[in-house]
Scaffold this motif. Structure first.
Motif, mmCIF file in Angstrom:
data_model
loop_
_atom_site.group_PDB
_atom_site.id
_atom_site.type_symbol
_atom_site.label_atom_id
_atom_site.label_comp_id
_atom_site.label_asym_id
_atom_site.label_seq_id
_atom_site.Cartn_x
_atom_site.Cartn_y
_atom_site.Cartn_z
ATOM 1 N N ASP A 77 -38.625 62.149 -18.445
ATOM 2 C CA ASP A 77 -39.366 62.729 -19.570
ATOM 3 C C ASP A 77 -40.301 61.713 -20.206
ATOM 4 O O ASP A 77 -41.344 62.083 -20.746
ATOM 5 C CB ASP A 77 -38.387 63.197 -20.652
ATOM 6 N N ALA A 78 -39.885 60.450 -20.263
ATOM 7 C CA ALA A 78 -40.621 59.444 -21.032
ATOM 8 C C ALA A 78 -40.697 58.159 -20.241
ATOM 9 O O ALA A 78 -39.916 57.935 -19.320
ATOM 10 C CB ALA A 78 -39.915 59.196 -22.361
ATOM 11 N N LEU A 80 -43.335 57.087 -18.452
ATOM 12 C CA LEU A 80 -44.048 57.211 -17.175
ATOM 13 C C LEU A 80 -45.281 56.319 -17.148
ATOM 14 O O LEU A 80 -45.849 55.997 -18.192
ATOM 15 C CB LEU A 80 -44.445 58.671 -16.944
ATOM 16 N N PRO A 81 -45.717 55.922 -15.957
ATOM 17 C CA PRO A 81 -46.900 55.066 -15.845
ATOM 18 C C PRO A 81 -48.168 55.790 -16.315
ATOM 19 O O PRO A 81 -48.235 57.026 -16.282
ATOM 20 C CB PRO A 81 -46.993 54.780 -14.341
ATOM 21 N N ALA A 82 -49.167 55.005 -16.708
ATOM 22 C CA ALA A 82 -50.463 55.564 -17.091
ATOM 23 C C ALA A 82 -50.976 56.462 -15.971
ATOM 24 O O ALA A 82 -50.925 56.088 -14.797
ATOM 25 C CB ALA A 82 -51.449 54.431 -17.348
ATOM 26 N N PHE A 84 -49.693 59.398 -15.083
ATOM 27 C CA PHE A 84 -48.662 60.300 -14.548
ATOM 28 C C PHE A 84 -47.988 61.031 -15.709
ATOM 29 O O PHE A 84 -47.533 60.395 -16.657
ATOM 30 C CB PHE A 84 -47.628 59.505 -13.752
ATOM 31 N N ARG A 88 -41.236 64.917 -15.082
ATOM 32 C CA ARG A 88 -41.529 64.735 -13.669
ATOM 33 C C ARG A 88 -40.206 64.787 -12.908
ATOM 34 O O ARG A 88 -39.267 64.060 -13.247
ATOM 35 C CB ARG A 88 -42.197 63.372 -13.495
ATOM 36 N N PHE A 90 -38.306 63.801 -9.856
ATOM 37 C CA PHE A 90 -38.252 62.960 -8.665
ATOM 38 C C PHE A 90 -37.065 63.422 -7.827
ATOM 39 O O PHE A 90 -35.995 63.711 -8.373
ATOM 40 C CB PHE A 90 -38.036 61.496 -9.050
ATOM 41 N N PHE A 101 -38.341 60.503 -0.046
ATOM 42 C CA PHE A 101 -38.544 60.421 -1.495
ATOM 43 C C PHE A 101 -39.824 61.156 -1.853
ATOM 44 O O PHE A 101 -40.854 60.975 -1.203
ATOM 45 C CB PHE A 101 -38.647 58.966 -1.956
ATOM 46 N N ARG B 56 -51.361 40.847 -12.603
ATOM 47 C CA ARG B 56 -51.644 42.102 -13.304
ATOM 48 C C ARG B 56 -51.651 41.920 -14.814
ATOM 49 O O ARG B 56 -52.432 42.551 -15.528
ATOM 50 C CB ARG B 56 -50.569 43.162 -12.961
ATOM 51 N N GLN B 118 -48.773 44.881 -22.809
ATOM 52 C CA GLN B 118 -50.223 44.983 -22.754
ATOM 53 C C GLN B 118 -50.696 45.780 -23.957
ATOM 54 O O GLN B 118 -49.903 46.450 -24.622
ATOM 55 C CB GLN B 118 -50.637 45.708 -21.462
ATOM 56 N N PRO B 119 -52.004 45.759 -24.231
ATOM 57 C CA PRO B 119 -52.492 46.549 -25.360
ATOM 58 C C PRO B 119 -52.122 48.038 -25.268
ATOM 59 O O PRO B 119 -51.942 48.693 -26.286
ATOM 60 C CB PRO B 119 -54.008 46.348 -25.297
ATOM 61 N N SER B 120 -52.015 48.588 -24.059
ATOM 62 C CA SER B 120 -51.556 49.982 -23.932
ATOM 63 C C SER B 120 -50.235 50.003 -23.161
ATOM 64 O O SER B 120 -50.112 49.406 -22.096
ATOM 65 C CB SER B 120 -52.614 50.853 -23.241
ATOM 66 N N ASP B 122 -48.545 52.413 -21.608
ATOM 67 C CA ASP B 122 -48.392 53.067 -20.304
ATOM 68 C C ASP B 122 -49.021 52.241 -19.189
ATOM 69 O O ASP B 122 -48.674 52.379 -18.031
ATOM 70 C CB ASP B 122 -48.909 54.512 -20.334
ATOM 71 N N GLU B 123 -49.943 51.346 -19.551
ATOM 72 C CA GLU B 123 -50.496 50.445 -18.532
ATOM 73 C C GLU B 123 -49.436 49.411 -18.135
ATOM 74 O O GLU B 123 -49.300 49.058 -16.963
ATOM 75 C CB GLU B 123 -51.751 49.744 -19.057
ATOM 76 N N ILE B 125 -46.327 49.940 -18.060
ATOM 77 C CA ILE B 125 -45.394 50.634 -17.165
ATOM 78 C C ILE B 125 -46.029 50.862 -15.795
ATOM 79 O O ILE B 125 -45.364 50.731 -14.765
ATOM 80 C CB ILE B 125 -44.919 51.947 -17.810
ATOM 81 N N LEU B 126 -47.319 51.166 -15.775
ATOM 82 C CA LEU B 126 -48.005 51.321 -14.489
ATOM 83 C C LEU B 126 -47.856 50.054 -13.654
ATOM 84 O O LEU B 126 -47.623 50.120 -12.442
ATOM 85 C CB LEU B 126 -49.492 51.633 -14.723
ATOM 86 N N ASN B 127 -47.975 48.889 -14.298
ATOM 87 C CA ASN B 127 -47.823 47.622 -13.577
ATOM 88 C C ASN B 127 -46.459 47.521 -12.913
ATOM 89 O O ASN B 127 -46.321 46.930 -11.836
ATOM 90 C CB ASN B 127 -48.014 46.434 -14.528
ATOM 91 N N THR B 130 -45.752 48.339 -9.245
ATOM 92 C CA THR B 130 -46.012 47.429 -8.123
ATOM 93 C C THR B 130 -44.714 46.927 -7.497
ATOM 94 O O THR B 130 -44.735 46.381 -6.398
ATOM 95 C CB THR B 130 -46.851 46.203 -8.553
ATOM 96 N N GLY B 141 -45.707 57.997 -8.938
ATOM 97 C CA GLY B 141 -45.414 57.637 -10.328
ATOM 98 C C GLY B 141 -44.033 57.033 -10.513
ATOM 99 O O GLY B 141 -43.532 56.940 -11.628
ATOM 100 N N LEU B 142 -43.419 56.588 -9.403
ATOM 101 C CA LEU B 142 -42.060 56.030 -9.510
ATOM 102 C C LEU B 142 -42.081 54.624 -10.097
ATOM 103 O O LEU B 142 -42.886 53.780 -9.696
ATOM 104 C CB LEU B 142 -41.393 55.978 -8.133
ATOM 105 N N THR B 143 -41.198 54.376 -11.052
ATOM 106 C CA THR B 143 -40.847 53.022 -11.502
ATOM 107 C C THR B 143 -39.317 52.965 -11.492
ATOM 108 O O THR B 143 -38.667 53.844 -10.919
ATOM 109 C CB THR B 143 -41.420 52.717 -12.904
ATOM 110 N N PRO B 145 -36.713 53.467 -13.754
ATOM 111 C CA PRO B 145 -35.716 54.373 -14.359
ATOM 112 C C PRO B 145 -35.217 55.501 -13.452
ATOM 113 O O PRO B 145 -33.997 55.712 -13.373
ATOM 114 C CB PRO B 145 -36.440 54.900 -15.605
ATOM 115 N N ILE B 200 -34.780 59.278 -21.178
ATOM 116 C CA ILE B 200 -35.841 58.662 -20.375
ATOM 117 C C ILE B 200 -35.889 59.341 -19.009
ATOM 118 O O ILE B 200 -36.880 59.944 -18.625
ATOM 119 C CB ILE B 200 -35.611 57.141 -20.229
#
Lengths: 142, 388
Positions: A77-78, A80-82, A84, A88, A90, A101, B56, B118-120, B122-123, B125-127, B130, B141-143, B145, B200
Motif C-alpha cells: 500500500d505504501a 512504493l518507488p517513484a 509506481f 500493488r 506482487f 515473479f 545514485r 533525498q529531497p523526494s 519516493d526517489e 525508494i526508487l533507488n 537497484t 516496482g519491487l523493493t 518490503p 506497508i
C-alpha cells in the motif's frame, strides 16, 4: 535548470540491446516464452544466455503456458518507488512448474488467494529512449 | 592464520541527516579514532569502505579514496570498496579480517557509509530498487518490503506466527533504541502503536520495518601483536561464515519461511569459533523487517524452526532471556543506512564485550554474534569473543 533526475527501471528490450529480445517480441504478441538449453535441454525461468547446469551458451526459445496459479502474494500500500502506484499486488505465479515473479493487474487486492488461477496479461510500460515499445510479463486474475 | 581483533569502533548519529556523504564519513571516523587512544590516521595501513549506492544518492563513486582523503588515511596495504547491498559492511569486515589474518596488513579501518535520504522520498525508494533484479523484479516496482512480506505470510501460514508476535519484535527493538542516542528512533513504541501503524506490505506494518536512514560507522581491526600493544581489552574475531542461496526471489527456497543460506553461514561461523548458539550472549541480527528477526532466531539456532513467535513473546530474545537480540535497537530502531549497518553491528558488539555499553549493557557479555543479510538468500555471520 530544473531538478535533475535520470533513472530508467525498465529493461532495454530491443534486439540492439539484449540477447533476450525474442522473449519480449513474443511477449508483445501475448506469448510467454523462455529458454531451453542447447547443451543439456534444461528449461529455466527466467530465460538465460548461459546454462548454470552445463555451462553451455546455446539456447532455443520455447513457449510456456500463458496461464498459472498464485503461489504467494502480498499487497503493498505504501512506500512504493517513484512512478509506481499502490495498492500493488506482487505475486509469485506458478507456470508449468516454474516460479515467476510478477504483479497482478486489475485485481481486487482483498480478493486475491493462494491457488487462484491467473493468465498472462502483457503490461506496456514507458517506451525506451528510441521510441521502441516495452512490455513486462504481468498477470491478471481469470 | 594470525588472530585478528577489533581495537576501536565509532558510529555517527543515524537518521534523516542534514549532512553530506563526506560529513558522515568524518563523523564515524572521528568517533572511531576518539575511541582508539594511540592510533592516528597516519598509522592506519588500509581502508575498506562498505557503501551501496553513492552513485545514485550522492553522485559519487571512487569512494574508498574519498574517505581515505577525508580522514587522512594513506593506505599502504589495502584500499577497496565493498558493495553487497545490505551486507556490504560485514563483507568489508571479512576482507579486512582476511588481509590481516594472512599477514598482508596489521591495522585496517572498515567504514560503512550511506546517504540514502533525498529531497523526494519516493526517489529514495526508487533507488532501493537497484538492489533487486532490474529486468525481472525492479521493473515491476519491487523493493525489499514485499519480499519479506512473502516470508511473513508463509511463516504465519505454516507455524501460526501471529501479527502480535511480529509486532513484539518492533516493540523490543524500538524500546532498545530508546537507550541508544545514535539511533534513528529514540522514543520507543508500544504494542498498540506497532499494531496500529500504517500497513506497508501485507502483513508488515510501518513499525515492523526499518526506515530509510543516513549514517556511518567505523571499526579498526588489528593483528594480535598490534592489538595487544594498543589495548588491554581487544575484541577478538572468533568465527565467520557467508553463504548464498540465490539473487532473484524465484531462485530461493520455495518456502520463503526457510532461509537455508543463513543456517549454513551460521554453522560455518560456529564451527570456526568452536562454540554453539546457546553460548551467545548477544546477537546483532538483520531485522530489516520483523519477520527477518524471527527467522534469524530459528536459522541461527536460538530456537527450533517454527518456534520464533513464542520465543519473542516469552522474552527469550530480550534482557533476562536466553540471548539479547539487537541491544542497540536493530535496523528497525536504529535505521538501516545499508553499508553502515554491518559495521554498526560490529561496533555494538565491541562496546558490549568491553562492558562499555552503558544503559544497554548486557550483563557479563563475553560472546557476541552479528548477522547481516542482503535479501532473504544471502547471509554473513560473524562471532566475536572477549577471549581470543
Amino acid at each position: 535548470m530544473s531538478y535533475f533526475r535520470a533513472i530508467d527501471p525498465f529493461p532495454l528490450e530491443s534486439a540492439e540491446h539484449t540477447k533476450l529480445h525474442e522473449f519480449y517480441a513474443r511477449l508483445a504478441g501475448g506469448r510467454l516464452a523462455t529458454t531451453r538449453c542447447g547443451g543439456c535441454g534444461a528449461t529455466t525461468w527466467p530465460p538465460r544466455g548461459f546454462c548454470p547446469e552445463c555451462a553451455s551458451d546455446r539456447f532455443e526459445w520455447v513457449d510456456l503456458p500463458a496461464e498459472g496459479t498464485v503461489h504467494a502474494f502480498t499487497v503493498q500500500d505504501a512506500g512504493l518507488p517513484a512512478g509506481f502506484d499502490g495498492p500493488r499486488v506482487f505475486a509469485i505465479v506458478k507456470v508449468a512448474g516454474h516460479r515467476i515473479f510478477s504483479i497482478l493487474t486489475g485485481a481486487d487486492p482483498g480478493a486475491v488467494r493462494v491457488g487462484q488461477r491467473v493468465a498472462l496479461a502483457p503490461l506496456r510500460v514507458a517506451d525506451d529512449p528510441r521510441g521502441h515499445p516495452r512490455w513486462l510479463p504481468a498477470f491478471r486474475v481469470t | 592464520m594470525r588472530k585478528v581483533a577489533l581495537v576501536g569502533a565509532g558510529v555517527s548519529k543515524f537518521g534523516v541527516r542534514k549532512a553530506t556523504y563526506r560529513d558522515l564519513v568524518w563523523e564515524a571516523g572521528k568517533a572511531c579514532f576518539d575511541a582508539t587512544p594511540g592510533v592516528l590516521p597516519k598509522d592506519v595501513e588500509g581502508l575498506v569502505v562498505g557503501s551501496v549506492m553513492p552513485e545514485r544518492t550522492a553522485f559519487q563513486s571512487h569512494i574508498s579514496s574519498l574517505a581515505a582523503e577525508a580522514l587522512g588515511i594513506r593506505p599502504s596495504a589495502l584500499s577497496a570498496r565493498t558493495e553487497h547491498m545490505c551486507a556490504s559492511g560485514t563483507v568489508g569486515i571479512r576482507y579486512a579480517y582476511a588481509f590481516i589474518a594472512a599477514g598482508l596488513a596489521d591495522l585496517v579501518m572498515v567504514l560503512g557509509v550511506e546517504k540514502l535520504n533525498q529531497p523526494s522520498g519516493d526517489e529514495a525508494i526508487l533507488n532501493m530498487g537497484t538492489g533487486v533484479d532490474r529486468e525481472w523484479e525492479a521493473a515491476f516496482g519491487l523493493t525489499a518490503p514485499p519480499c519479506f512480506a512473502l516470508a511473513a505470510q508463509r511463516h504465519m501460514a505454516a507455524y501460526g506466527t501471529s501479527e502480535e508476535q511480529l509486532a513484539l519484535v518492533g516493540v523490543k527493538n524500538h524500546t532498545h533504541a530508546a537507550k541508544n542516542p545514535n539511533a534513528h528512533f529514540t522514543k520507543g513504541a508500544t504494542l498498540e502503536q506497532v499494531l496500529c501503524s500504517r500497513m506497508i506490505s501485507t502483513p508488515l506494518r510501518l513499525f515492523m520495518c526499518s526506515p530509510i536512514t543516513d549514517g556511518a560507522a567505523a571499526v579498526l581491526l588489528a593483528s594480535e601483536d598490534r592489538a595487544r600493544a594498543l589495548t588491554d581489552t581487544p575484541v577478538w574475531i572468533r568465527g565467520t561464515g557467508q553463504a548464498l542461496d540465490g539473487f532473484q526471489l524465484t531462485s530461493l527456497h520455495e518456502d520463503y519461511a526457510h532461509w537455508p543460506a543463513m543456517r549454513r553461514a551460521a554453522q560455518a561461523a560456529y564451527a570456526m569459533a568452536g562454540v554453539g548458539p546457546h553460548e551467545v550472549d548477544l546477537a546483532e541480527v538483520h531485522d530489516c523487517f520483523a519477520i527477518a528477526e524471527l527467522i534469524a532466531y530459528e536459522e541461527l539456532g536460538f530456537c527450533r524452526k517454527g518456534e520464533a513467535g513464542p520465543f519473542v513473546a516469552a522474552g527469550r530474545s530480550d534482557y533476562g532471556g536466553d540471548v539479547v537480540v539487537n541491544p542497540r535497537g536493530g535496523l528497525i530502531g536504529c535505521g538501516h543506512p545499508l553499508g553502515a549497518t554491518g559495521v554498526a553491528q560490529a561496533a555494538e558488539v565491541f562496546v558490549q564485550l568491553r562492558g562499555e555499553a552503558g544503559a544497554r549493557q548486557v550483563t557479563d557479555a563475553s560472546l557476541g554474534l552479528t548477522h547481516n543479510n542482503s535479501g532473504m538468500g544471502e547471509h554473513v555471520v560473524m562471532i566475536y569473543g572477549r577471549e581470543p
